[in-house]
Write an enzyme that holds these catalytic residues in place. Sequence first.
Site, PDB file in Angstrom:
ATOM      1  N   HIS A   1      -4.282   0.620   8.422  1.00 57.38           N
ATOM      2  CA  HIS A   1      -2.398   1.866   8.146  1.00 57.38           C
ATOM      3  C   HIS A   1      -2.252   2.905   7.398  1.00 57.38           C
ATOM      4  O   HIS A   1      -2.090   4.075   7.373  1.00 57.38           O
ATOM      5  CB  HIS A   1      -1.532   0.457   6.905  1.00 57.38           C
ATOM      6  CG  HIS A   1      -0.151   0.589   7.567  1.00 57.38           C
ATOM      7  ND1 HIS A   1       1.323   0.811   8.358  1.00 57.38           N
ATOM      8  CD2 HIS A   1       0.425   1.404   6.599  1.00 57.38           C
ATOM      9  CE1 HIS A   1       1.472   1.231   7.822  1.00 57.38           C
ATOM     10  NE2 HIS A   1       1.913   1.795   6.968  1.00 57.38           N
ATOM     11  N   GLU A   2      -3.437   3.069   6.061  1.00 56.14           N
ATOM     12  CA  GLU A   2      -3.441   3.553   4.686  1.00 56.14           C
ATOM     13  C   GLU A   2      -4.298   5.370   5.063  1.00 56.14           C
ATOM     14  O   GLU A   2      -3.499   6.568   5.420  1.00 56.14           O
ATOM     15  CB  GLU A   2      -3.682   3.222   3.233  1.00 56.14           C
ATOM     16  CG  GLU A   2      -2.525   2.088   2.941  1.00 56.14           C
ATOM     17  CD  GLU A   2      -1.176   2.137   3.146  1.00 56.14           C
ATOM     18  OE1 GLU A   2      -1.072   3.644   2.862  1.00 56.14           O
ATOM     19  OE2 GLU A   2      -0.636   1.238   2.930  1.00 56.14           O
TER      20      GLU A   2
ATOM     21  N   GLY B   1       0.845  -1.497   0.170  1.00 57.05           N
ATOM     22  CA  GLY B   1       0.015   0.459  -0.109  1.00 57.05           C
ATOM     23  C   GLY B   1       0.889   1.466   0.109  1.00 57.05           C
ATOM     24  O   GLY B   1       2.327   1.024   0.493  1.00 57.05           O
TER      25      GLY B   1
ATOM     26  N   HIS C   1      -2.230   6.863   7.481  1.00 60.00           N
ATOM     27  CA  HIS C   1      -1.454   7.714   6.645  1.00 60.00           C
ATOM     28  C   HIS C   1      -2.047   8.653   6.001  1.00 60.00           C
ATOM     29  O   HIS C   1      -1.433  10.149   6.784  1.00 60.00           O
ATOM     30  CB  HIS C   1      -0.599   7.091   5.613  1.00 60.00           C
ATOM     31  CG  HIS C   1       0.850   6.351   5.646  1.00 60.00           C
ATOM     32  ND1 HIS C   1       1.647   7.326   6.045  1.00 60.00           N
ATOM     33  CD2 HIS C   1       0.827   5.162   5.447  1.00 60.00           C
ATOM     34  CE1 HIS C   1       2.486   5.911   6.278  1.00 60.00           C
ATOM     35  NE2 HIS C   1       2.480   4.968   5.620  1.00 60.00           N
TER      36      HIS C   1
ATOM     37  N   CYS D   1       6.298  -0.360   7.053  1.00 65.64           N
ATOM     38  CA  CYS D   1       6.117   0.904   6.706  1.00 65.64           C
ATOM     39  C   CYS D   1       7.073   1.454   5.380  1.00 65.64           C
ATOM     40  O   CYS D   1       8.717   1.458   6.026  1.00 65.64           O
ATOM     41  CB  CYS D   1       5.638   2.078   7.328  1.00 65.64           C
ATOM     42  SG  CYS D   1       5.589   3.430   6.480  1.00 65.64           S
ATOM     43  N   LEU D   2       7.010   1.545   4.271  1.00 61.56           N
ATOM     44  CA  LEU D   2       7.904   2.017   3.486  1.00 61.56           C
ATOM     45  C   LEU D   2       8.267   3.197   3.645  1.00 61.56           C
ATOM     46  O   LEU D   2       9.871   3.565   3.643  1.00 61.56           O
ATOM     47  CB  LEU D   2       6.764   1.955   1.817  1.00 61.56           C
ATOM     48  CG  LEU D   2       6.219   0.893   1.588  1.00 61.56           C
ATOM     49  CD1 LEU D   2       5.464   1.413   0.035  1.00 61.56           C
ATOM     50  CD2 LEU D   2       7.206  -0.354   1.650  1.00 61.56           C
TER      51      LEU D   2
ATOM     52  N   GLN E   1       3.148   9.421   1.473  1.00 66.75           N
ATOM     53  CA  GLN E   1       4.645   9.159   0.787  1.00 66.75           C
ATOM     54  C   GLN E   1       5.236   9.498  -0.567  1.00 66.75           C
ATOM     55  O   GLN E   1       6.347   8.660  -0.759  1.00 66.75           O
ATOM     56  CB  GLN E   1       3.789   7.212   1.031  1.00 66.75           C
ATOM     57  CG  GLN E   1       4.094   6.656   2.594  1.00 66.75           C
ATOM     58  CD  GLN E   1       3.419   5.904   2.592  1.00 66.75           C
ATOM     59  OE1 GLN E   1       2.747   4.824   2.416  1.00 66.75           O
ATOM     60  NE2 GLN E   1       4.236   5.088   3.680  1.00 66.75           N
TER      61      GLN E   1
END
Length: 188
Positions: free
Chosen positions: A132-133, A43, A136, A90-91, A48
Amino acid sequence: MNVVCYPSEILSRPTPRIEKFDPGLRDLARRMFEIMYEANGVGLAGPQAGLSLRICVMNCDPDHKPEAELVMINPEILELSGNEVGEEGCLSFPGIFIEVSRAQHVKVRFQDLDGQVHTLEAEGLPARAVQHEVDHLNGSLLIHKMSMVQRLAHRRALKMLELRRPAEAEAPKAAEVEEPKPKRRRSS
Ligand code: CO
């Protein structure tokens, strides 16, 4: 294009809703998928990709099959139920994986690229990714999910990220990460 990493300020900023559904939005989503696939994530949220916009993309299929692609614009969580502790990355925090408690089941309402409203129910990894998204998009990050113990355990990796200049926004080398190599870990 690289994924924007912690501690970049844009990641902590709550995103404004998208009101205009023009063709540019489609290009933007495509670019976000490309960044996500290149980073091998499941995702990616607008901030990001350097865009403070209420959009995220997901693909929880292990082979990243195109039909599993999901673009969520202005997502809103309607229901959360159950509880499940699972490993999460997480990226924007390369190399850091922590156990996070999340709802097992989620119901989310969002708009697609044409502005059409959809409701989706998800469980397991997709449910975790949705939560999670959406975090963000509200400016809430993996570090905010960390207990004191987890922060201590990852203090070196966090410090490395804090010391990096934006131009060096690439994943840290394995030697810089304190934990053993993961089997199959995915970040979003
Ligand atoms: Co993330």
